[in-house]
Design an enzyme around this catalytic site. Structure first.
Site, PDB file in Angstrom:
ATOM      1  N   ASP A  88       7.204  -2.081  -1.796  1.00  0.00           N
ATOM      2  CA  ASP A  88       6.916  -1.896  -3.211  1.00  0.00           C
ATOM      3  C   ASP A  88       7.760  -0.806  -3.851  1.00  0.00           C
ATOM      4  OD1 ASP A  88       5.413  -0.174  -1.511  1.00  0.00           O
ATOM      5  OD2 ASP A  88       4.075   0.356  -3.151  1.00  0.00           O
ATOM      6  N   GLU A 145       2.666   0.345  -0.383  1.00  0.00           N
ATOM      7  CA  GLU A 145       2.564   1.650   0.284  1.00  0.00           C
ATOM      8  C   GLU A 145       2.319   2.753  -0.730  1.00  0.00           C
ATOM      9  OE1 GLU A 145       3.381   5.491   1.584  1.00  0.00           O
ATOM     10  OE2 GLU A 145       4.818   4.487   0.253  1.00  0.00           O
TER      11      GLU A 145
END
Length: 399
Positions: A88, A145
């Site tokens: 991400d 994350e």
């Protein structure tokens, strides 16, 4: 009698990954140009899954949301290795001016997850071509994350990651600006801190700026809480322990002639020891409640426990150190790097399976080139280093 062959000669080296460098740079920059936020990494997952399938991996999708796992089996070895990369991006407007800058307004890979994916994909292609290992390799591409709570690492574990893809060890790597490019940072035991988030809403009575005596000013109360929070670590935590309390948000009011009815405070809390973590929660809650009451206001507190302490397994670190030393030499490997106050949701995976997080130097961090900064960019010179590290680690573990 001829000498037995030296198995180390078959281990991947950085120069063997250099032919992949141009392709890895293109992959990394493609991912950088197309960032996606937590649990929205649909295009990223498509791209990763497509490459893995092209190279002969069995691919599973939708694990913990948008997670991807690529599996490659070779020989009759019984050992199973997992290697994780995060996918991400962050809600930051990029300011690098690079030709490969983000094409998504307000989004960028400001933490290097594009590079983490590219390094692991480089190893994926190399190992699929060489197939000089024996066992099962699981490449884990994890969403979310950066979320801070209810993250992708936890979601994948809760979704049966290690039941569906059993691992005897699991590893991850994160880049580290401010350390020379290609230097490896390791530490056994607790390496990264637990990270909690606190949201405080101070409720008062709004009014006219010219008549403050008729109001209960939440802004003044919030300012006093922020000041008071500076004593939580300094006057409550044992100086031999590590803890951080940082106020990252203070919001109140819109007009100069209006006393607002409420104010908001956002806090990041970091710690290592469970008793310190509990103490911080107790003191922050008591302090905010008491100060708000003393100002004639009221505090509503939402204390969100986030990522746990990341703990590296000593045996896993020993293998990582052996690989890093073979690749770059002992002088470029830090075996006892200081603990880091940042948090990392790979900790959830390490709670279920032994393993280690490795850090790799990303080069200078001056001029705003640190993590989570609009001017940050992953160092492409690390791509063959990381790919070679993962390739050799897999070869040594799966033997």
């Amino acid at each position: 009698m001829s000498a037995a062959p030296d198995r180390r000669a078959a281990y991947a080296r950085i120069d063997q990954l250099l032919p992949y460098e141009q392709e890895l740079v293109a992959i990394r920059r493609h991912l950088h140009q197309n960032p996606e936020l937590a649990f929205a990494e649909h295009g990223t997952a498509d791209f990763v899954a497509g490459r893995l399938q092209e190279w002969g991996y069995e691919v599973a999708r939708g694990i913990g949301g948008t997670g991807v796992v690529g599996t490659l089996r070779q020989g009759d070895g019984s050992r199973r290795l997992g290697i994780r990369a995060d996918m991400d991006a962050l809600p930051i407007q990029e300011a690098t001016g690079a030709a490969h800058a983000s094409r998504a307004p307000g989004l960028m890979h400001a933490c290097g997850h594009d590079g983490h994916m590219a390094m692991l994909l480089g190893a994926a292609k190399y190992l699929a071509r060489q197939r000089n290992f024996s066992g099962t390799l699981h490449l884990i591409f994890q969403p979310a994350e950066e979320r801070g709570f209810d993250s992708g690492g936890k979601a994948m574990v809760d979704d049966g990651l290690f039941e569906r893809f059993p691992c005897d060890a699991v590893y991850a790597m994160h880049n580290h600006p401010g350390v020379p490019q290609g230097r490896f940072l390791l530490r056994s035991g607790a390496f990264m801190a637990a990270g909690d988030r606190v949201f405080i809403k101070v409720l008062g009575v709004g009014g006219h700026a010219a008549r403050p005596h008729l109001a209960a000013d939440p802004l003044v109360a919030a300012a006093a809480i922020v000041t008071g929070l500076q004593t939580v670590v300094a006057r409550n935590v044992d100086p031999a322990e590590s803890a951080v309390v940082t106020v990252g948000r203070l919001r109140a009011g819109d007009a100069l002639n209006v006393i607002p009815a409420d104010a908001e405070i956002g806090i990041s809390v970091r710690s290592f020891a469970p008793q310190v973590r509990a103490l911080l929660k107790e003191r922050i809650t008591a302090l905010a409640t008491g100060i708000a009451q003393a100002h004639g206001t009221r505090a509503e507190i939402d204390y969100v426990e986030g990522y746990p302490v990341l703990v590296n397994d000593p045996e896993a670190v020993a293998l990582a150190a052996q690989v890093a030393t073979d690749l770059v030499g002992a002088d470029a490997v830090d075996l006892e790097h200081p603990r880091l106050m940042g948090s990392e949701d790979f900790a959830y995976m390490l709670q279920r399976c032994p393993g280690a997080l490795v850090r790799i130097g990303n080069g200078p961090a001056d001029g705003g080139r640190g993590l989570h900064n609009p001017k940050y960019d992953f160092n492409d010179c690390n791509l063959p280093y990381g790919a070679a590290f993962w390739s050799q680690l897999a070869q040594r573990f799966l033997c």
